[in-house]
Design an enzyme around this catalytic site. Structure first.
Site, PDB file in Angstrom:
ATOM      1  N   GLY A   1       0.790  -1.364  -0.188  1.00  0.00           N
ATOM      2  CA  GLY A   1       0.036   0.024  -0.040  1.00  0.00           C
ATOM      3  C   GLY A   1       0.828   1.069   0.026  1.00  0.00           C
TER       4      GLY A   1
ATOM      5  N   GLY B   1       0.538   5.641   0.564  1.00  0.00           N
ATOM      6  CA  GLY B   1      -0.262   6.904   0.688  1.00  0.00           C
ATOM      7  C   GLY B   1       0.668   8.271   0.981  1.00  0.00           C
TER       8      GLY B   1
ATOM      9  N   MET C   1       1.487   9.471   3.443  1.00  0.00           N
ATOM     10  CA  MET C   1       2.192   9.705   4.837  1.00  0.00           C
ATOM     11  C   MET C   1       3.312   8.471   4.630  1.00  0.00           C
ATOM     12  SD  MET C   1       1.339  11.731   7.276  1.00  0.00           S
ATOM     13  CE  MET C   1       2.310  10.768   8.463  1.00  0.00           C
TER      14      MET C   1
ATOM     15  N   VAL D   1       3.890   0.979   2.462  1.00  0.00           N
ATOM     16  CA  VAL D   1       4.264  -0.482   2.946  1.00  0.00           C
ATOM     17  C   VAL D   1       4.421  -1.532   2.209  1.00  0.00           C
ATOM     18  CG1 VAL D   1       3.025  -2.110   4.760  1.00  0.00           C
ATOM     19  CG2 VAL D   1       2.205   0.309   4.839  1.00  0.00           C
TER      20      VAL D   1
ATOM     21  N   LYS E   1       7.135  -0.465   6.725  1.00  0.00           N
ATOM     22  CA  LYS E   1       6.378   0.813   6.545  1.00  0.00           C
ATOM     23  C   LYS E   1       7.768   2.002   6.472  1.00  0.00           C
ATOM     24  CE  LYS E   1       2.610   3.323   8.290  1.00  0.00           C
ATOM     25  NZ  LYS E   1       1.307   3.355   9.338  1.00  0.00           N
TER      26      LYS E   1
ATOM     27  N   ASP F   1      -8.651   7.321  14.212  1.00  0.00           N
ATOM     28  CA  ASP F   1      -8.810   7.054  12.953  1.00  0.00           C
ATOM     29  C   ASP F   1      -9.103   5.674  12.797  1.00  0.00           C
ATOM     30  OD1 ASP F   1      -8.968   7.802  10.192  1.00  0.00           O
ATOM     31  OD2 ASP F   1      -6.877   7.520  10.032  1.00  0.00           O
TER      32      ASP F   1
END
Length: 421
Positions: free
Chosen positions: A17, A19, A21, A24, A39, A128
């Site tokens: 994944g 994003g 931020m 991963v 990460k 979150d």
């Protein structure tokens, strides 16, 4: 970047994944020979936030929270090493827009509530919680991931009041207004997750994120039953309670959610058993009557045996006095218990017969001694029966015999009952 080795140990294999931020990767831990998730902090990401996530994850150890294995920096880029969860995310399962199977929805709800309870007990608020942050291991156990915007206890945060953080679709009303998040804020997000698992949709839908934020603040969420009447009632009620606008009205934290869910499971699996029966007790009056009947039967048997005695029987005298049963107070009465004493004495000497002519000794009957039986006073009216004596005498035959005296006596005397002094 594939096949790159981080910190001389973790070889990156496949991206999982990416994003704004972080990114991963699935990686191979070449020292321990196991697969892990690495990460990496994004180039424009907040370094403090990344470090805060690592510290929060390091302080948690629970089967329903992703485990942190390692944290460090390689060539100026921070990284953290987490357990690899190959089962995908809850978002993957809900992407079809269909409700989750009821049994699966309950299992995921219990797992997430347990993870939240552990974090809340240690002063951490996730802030979150959403399906994309709920991952599954190889055994399909749900685990909470991504504590990137976690709030630690009552201490300072990376953001000040008035700043909105979190995904709009799962944002609590207090977070939408910029107020500090509490464990009850995670409970609200949990309610949105359960609502979506049961109905296949979100409580508030709009193409405008700010409109969704406004609805979370001002519009009451629809009840689960209004969209899916056949949803499990207990789970639907919990989702409705978690979506209350006021934090004070919701379940306060993950522990309260877990307690409710486990209580629901106990109700559905409880085995009903018939209550144990206490052993039946015979009334005292029945016992007294049975005893009296046995004594009367014994006396009658003695009388019949003497009456039917053949030749050579010695003279015998049998006295059987009629029994007078005392009044027995009802069960549970405050009256003193009534005791009955019955004296029965039976003495039978062995009969000896000889062929030699002898002089028959006169049969002698020992004096009869009457042993009184005393009955404690009862509060009922006196009941007295005069003793009746029946004598049965057998005349000796011409055959010479010698017989020791034989006496059988059964006498019952009942003292008159009095009603008091």
């Amino acid at each position: 970047m594939a096949d790159e080795v981080v910190a001389g140990r973790y070889r990156l294999l496949t991206p999982l994944g990416r994003g704004a931020m972080s990114a991963v990767w699935e990686a191979e831990d070449e020292e321990l020979g196991r697969r892990v998730a690495v990460k990496m902090l994004g180039p424009a990401a907040d370094r403090q936030r990344f470090e805060r996530e690592a510290r929060a994850a390091a302080g948690l150890s629970h089967p329903n929270i992703v485990s942190l294995y390692d944290y460090g920096e390689d060539r100026g880029q921070p990284y953290m090493v987490l357990e690899l969860l190959p089962g995908g995310s809850l978002e993957d399962l809900l992407a079809s827009g269909r409700p989750l199977a009821d049994a699966d929805a309950r299992r995921v709800a219990v797992d997430v509530a347990a993870g939240l309870a552990h974090a809340h007990a240690r002063g951490l608020v996730h802030r979150d919680l959403k399906p994309a942050n709920i991952l599954f291991d190889a055994e399909r156990r749900a685990k909470i991931a991504d504590f990137g915007i976690v709030r630690v206890g009552g201490g300072g945060t990376l953001t000040e009041a008035g700043t909105v953080l979190g995904t709009a679709a799962y944002l609590s009303p207090e977070q939408a207004t910029g107020d500090p998040a509490t464990p009850a804020s995670d409970v609200y997000s949990f309610g949105v997750v359960v609502f979506r698992m049961l109905t296949g949709r979100l409580p508030f839908v709009s193409s405008n994120a700010m409109e969704i934020v406004r609805m979370h603040k001002e519009v009451a969420a629809p009840q689960v039953a209004s969209l899916r009447p056949d949803a499990p009632q207990s789970l639907a009620r919990l989702a409705d309670a978690a979506l209350a606008k006021s934090p004070a009205v919701r379940p306060p934290d993950g522990a309260a959610l877990l307690l409710e869910l486990r209580g629901q499971a106990a109700e559905t699996t409880q085995v009903l058993r018939p209550p144990a029966r206490a052993p039946r007790r015979r009334p005292r009056a029945f016992v007294v009557v049975a005893l009296a009947a046995a004594l009367l039967a014994a006396g009658a048997a003695v009388a019949v045996a003497v009456t039917r005695g053949g030749s050579g029987a010695s003279p015998s005298t049998v006295q059987v006095s009629s029994l007078t049963l005392p009044a027995v107070p009802p069960q549970g009465s405050a009256t003193e218990p009534v005791s009955t004493k019955v004296a029965v004495t039976t003495t039978t000497a062995a009969t000896t017969t000889t062929t030699r002519p002898t002089t028959s000794a006169p049969a002698t009957t020992a004096p009869t001694t009457t042993r009184p039986v005393t009955t404690a006073p009862a509060t009922t009216a006196p009941l007295t029966t005069a003793p009746t004596t029946t004598a049965v005498t057998t005349t000796p035959t011409t055959a010479p015999l010698t017989t020791a005296p034989q006496t059988t006596t059964a006498v019952v005397t009942t003292a008159p009952a009095t009603s008091g002094p």
